[in-house]
Design a protein around this motif. Structure first.
Motif, PDB file in Angstrom:
ATOM      1  N   UNK A   1       0.800  -1.224   0.000  1.00  0.00           N
ATOM      2  CA  UNK A   1       0.000   0.000   0.000  1.00  0.00           C
ATOM      3  C   UNK A   1       0.835   1.278   0.000  1.00  0.00           C
ATOM      4  N   UNK A   2       2.042   1.211   0.591  1.00  0.00           N
ATOM      5  CA  UNK A   2       2.891   2.407   0.610  1.00  0.00           C
ATOM      6  C   UNK A   2       3.418   2.750  -0.772  1.00  0.00           C
ATOM      7  N   UNK A   3       3.439   1.784  -1.687  1.00  0.00           N
ATOM      8  CA  UNK A   3       3.965   1.989  -3.029  1.00  0.00           C
ATOM      9  C   UNK A   3       3.022   2.836  -3.878  1.00  0.00           C
ATOM     10  N   UNK A   4       1.719   2.810  -3.519  1.00  0.00           N
ATOM     11  CA  UNK A   4       0.726   3.511  -4.317  1.00  0.00           C
ATOM     12  C   UNK A   4       0.623   4.972  -3.896  1.00  0.00           C
ATOM     13  N   UNK A   5       0.205   5.808  -4.846  1.00  0.00           N
ATOM     14  CA  UNK A   5       0.045   7.229  -4.563  1.00  0.00           C
ATOM     15  C   UNK A   5      -1.066   7.435  -3.537  1.00  0.00           C
ATOM     16  N   UNK A   6      -0.877   8.442  -2.675  1.00  0.00           N
ATOM     17  CA  UNK A   6      -1.895   8.742  -1.680  1.00  0.00           C
ATOM     18  C   UNK A   6      -1.995  10.245  -1.497  1.00  0.00           C
ATOM     19  N   UNK A   7      -3.071  10.650  -0.865  1.00  0.00           N
ATOM     20  CA  UNK A   7      -3.310  12.054  -0.560  1.00  0.00           C
ATOM     21  C   UNK A   7      -3.224  12.228   0.944  1.00  0.00           C
ATOM     22  N   UNK A   8      -2.359  13.132   1.380  1.00  0.00           N
ATOM     23  CA  UNK A   8      -2.264  13.478   2.790  1.00  0.00           C
ATOM     24  C   UNK A   8      -3.158  14.681   3.026  1.00  0.00           C
ATOM     25  N   UNK A   9      -4.223  14.503   3.794  1.00  0.00           N
ATOM     26  CA  UNK A   9      -5.231  15.544   3.972  1.00  0.00           C
ATOM     27  C   UNK A   9      -5.321  15.942   5.440  1.00  0.00           C
ATOM     28  N   UNK A  10      -5.305  17.246   5.702  1.00  0.00           N
ATOM     29  CA  UNK A  10      -5.405  17.793   7.053  1.00  0.00           C
ATOM     30  C   UNK A  10      -6.785  18.418   7.223  1.00  0.00           C
ATOM     31  N   UNK A  11      -7.528  17.979   8.240  1.00  0.00           N
ATOM     32  CA  UNK A  11      -8.882  18.484   8.459  1.00  0.00           C
ATOM     33  C   UNK A  11      -8.895  19.566   9.528  1.00  0.00           C
ATOM     34  N   UNK A  12     -10.016  20.286   9.592  1.00  0.00           N
ATOM     35  CA  UNK A  12     -10.143  21.401  10.533  1.00  0.00           C
ATOM     36  C   UNK A  12     -10.144  20.941  11.983  1.00  0.00           C
ATOM     37  N   UNK A  13     -10.504  19.673  12.238  1.00  0.00           N
ATOM     38  CA  UNK A  13     -10.518  19.173  13.620  1.00  0.00           C
ATOM     39  C   UNK A  13      -9.243  18.408  13.970  1.00  0.00           C
ATOM     40  N   UNK A  14      -8.126  18.755  13.270  1.00  0.00           N
ATOM     41  CA  UNK A  14      -6.784  18.271  13.628  1.00  0.00           C
ATOM     42  C   UNK A  14      -6.549  16.794  13.346  1.00  0.00           C
ATOM     43  N   UNK A  15      -7.233  16.220  12.376  1.00  0.00           N
ATOM     44  CA  UNK A  15      -6.931  14.851  11.938  1.00  0.00           C
ATOM     45  C   UNK A  15      -6.103  14.906  10.661  1.00  0.00           C
ATOM     46  N   UNK A  16      -5.098  14.038  10.576  1.00  0.00           N
ATOM     47  CA  UNK A  16      -4.328  13.845   9.352  1.00  0.00           C
ATOM     48  C   UNK A  16      -4.751  12.517   8.738  1.00  0.00           C
ATOM     49  N   UNK A  17      -5.260  12.554   7.503  1.00  0.00           N
ATOM     50  CA  UNK A  17      -5.709  11.350   6.815  1.00  0.00           C
ATOM     51  C   UNK A  17      -4.750  10.999   5.689  1.00  0.00           C
ATOM     52  N   UNK A  18      -4.518   9.724   5.516  1.00  0.00           N
ATOM     53  CA  UNK A  18      -3.799   9.224   4.348  1.00  0.00           C
ATOM     54  C   UNK A  18      -4.809   8.476   3.502  1.00  0.00           C
ATOM     55  N   UNK A  19      -5.144   9.034   2.323  1.00  0.00           N
ATOM     56  CA  UNK A  19      -6.193   8.515   1.457  1.00  0.00           C
ATOM     57  C   UNK A  19      -5.596   7.990   0.159  1.00  0.00           C
ATOM     58  N   UNK A  20      -6.183   6.943  -0.371  1.00  0.00           N
ATOM     59  CA  UNK A  20      -5.754   6.423  -1.667  1.00  0.00           C
ATOM     60  C   UNK A  20      -6.041   7.459  -2.741  1.00  0.00           C
TER      61      UNK A  20
END
Length: 439
Positions: free
Chosen positions: A40-59
């Motif tokens: 899964x780390x080999x695939x491109x992902x989106x690092x998204x920061x939300x207003x409530x202080x969560x960091x998401x790693x999305x496909x």
């Protein structure tokens, strides 16, 4: 060239609350020259920061949530930034200005902001540090992480650079791991709600300064070979100029002051080329210069800045400033047209595509139609024009535009008030006919 258009409005995010709104995002792609241990780390992902202080790693392909990290219940994180060379990214909090009541009482706030630093491939926390005025000085204004260096800017038009490696080695109190307990913080699980990630890098005294310079707009760039830096001195007489100096001893390079002397609404810009060649790219409304730093390491002579190649717009320079009326009276214009006049062919932006080694240059031209725009694809090594791509949509300079170029995909994003429109183009190979057409 195939084209598709996607229109995005605020209604598209109506199913998310304001607390879940994405504040900032980065596209994360694994390096091509090495394989990663986890698929899964080999695939491109989106690092998204939300207003409530969560960091998401999305496909990046499906939008599926791959990982989530809670940052902090106390510090409001808002901005993401890359330190690409270190395979690191940082998350910057909002600046702490204190409460209105504290300001009225004359109580100063020593903590300016917090910085969270992560490694990628796989995602892991390095630490969170505090930028404190007692350590860095009362005039500290902002901070970024780049090329393994903590760059601190000051309201006095001063920029200081510190080694981030030294800061980690000297001031880290505990090494943290996401999903594991922190022994120094009551056994809390790092990266989980409601505790988040503790501050584990406590800078108690000012680290050694690697380099400092006074510059306009707190802007300094470092790159080239051997190392040089680009800045504009904070004096009115130097406005519009870019100075190129040796990082070793601050010696000005021969031909090191670059000034296009352009008269335009948008100023020209100069930066080190993103292709890691050590070259410099200087972009103005009518001219693009690719510069190269030449230096003989065996002598004490200053380095020299030479022109590698240049690109210019096609304009009708024969237009006279003097005209004759129907009565025969000669009239002379008082003002010259701006260099970035939308009625003439003008360079608007330049993007570099590393895998194809191409420069994509956005060019507008009001002469051929209102807001007409095309993208010129140039060979990055020679500047040769290889192909021109006409964009179907108009280009209104009163609105914000972005162009992204990756492999065969070109994306144009335009913003009109709260309305966003995304135009996606796919490059196709141009094949010559095997047989010549009959005469």
């Amino acid at each position: 060239m195939e084209r598709s258009t996607l229109t995005i409005t605020r209604a598209a995010t109506a199913d998310r609350t304001k607390l879940e709104k994405i504040e900032d995002a980065l596209l994360c792609q694994s390096p091509l020259d090495k394989a990663l241990a986890s698929g899964p780390d080999q695939k491109s992902c989106l690092l998204a920061l939300t207003a409530n202080n969560w960091l998401y790693r999305l496909s990046a392909e499906t939008g599926e949530e791959l990982q989530r990290v809670y940052l902090s219940p106390r510090h409001k994180f808002r901005y993401l930034g890359w330190d690409v060379s270190q395979e690191t990214f940082f998350i910057k909090s909002t600046q702490n200005k204190g409460t209105p009541l504290a300001r009225q009482a004359g109580i100063s706030q020593n903590t300016l902001m917090h910085l969270a630093i992560f490694h990628v491939f796989p995602l892991q926390i390095v630490g969170i540090l505090e930028i404190n005025k007692e350590v860095f000085g009362n005039s500290v204004a902002d901070v970024v992480l780049s090329q393994g260096v903590l760059a601190v800017s000051y309201s006095t038009k001063l920029v200081k650079l510190y080694s981030f490696e030294h800061i980690v080695n000297e001031y880290m109190t505990e090494k943290l791991s996401l999903g594991k307990q922190s022994s120094a913080h009551g056994g809390m699980t790092v990266g989980e709600s409601p505790f988040g990630i503790p501050v584990n890098i406590h800078i108690t005294d000012c680290p050694p300064v690697l380099f400092e310079v006074s510059c306009s707009d707190n802007s300094v760039q470092i790159g080239g070979y051997p190392w040089h830096y680009i800045y504009t001195p904070p004096h009115k007489r130097h406005k519009g100029t870019h100075h190129i100096c040796s990082l070793k001893d601050s010696t000005m390079a021969t031909n090191g002051i670059q000034n296009m002397n352009c008269c335009s609404l948008e100023t020209d810009w100069l930066s080190f080329h993103p292709d890691d060649s050590g070259r410099i790219i200087h972009v103005g409304p009518t001219t693009i210069n690719i510069l190269r730093i030449r230096s003989d390491l065996n002598t004490n002579l200053p380095s020299q800045v030479d022109q590698d190649f240049t690109m210019t717009t096609h304009r009708n320079n024969a237009a006279s400033q003097v005209s004759v009326t129907s009565s025969g009276r000669t009239v002379k214009k008082r003002f010259h047209n701006l260099d970035d006049d939308p009625d003439h062919e003008t360079f608007r932006m330049v993007e570099y595509e590393d895998e194809l080694d191409l420069l994509a240059v956005v060019v507008t031209n009001g002469e051929e139609g209102e807001g007409s725009v095309h993208v010129q694809l140039h060979d990055n090594q020679s500047g040769e024009l290889l192909r021109t791509v006409e964009l179907a949509e108009p280009w209104d300079e009163t609105y914000r535009h972005e162009l992204c170029f990756d492999k065969e995909t070109m994306v144009h994003i335009e913003q009109k008030n709260n309305h966003f429109c995304c135009h996606v183009y796919k490059l196709q190979a141009v094949r010559e006919e095997e047989e010549e057409a009959p005469e």
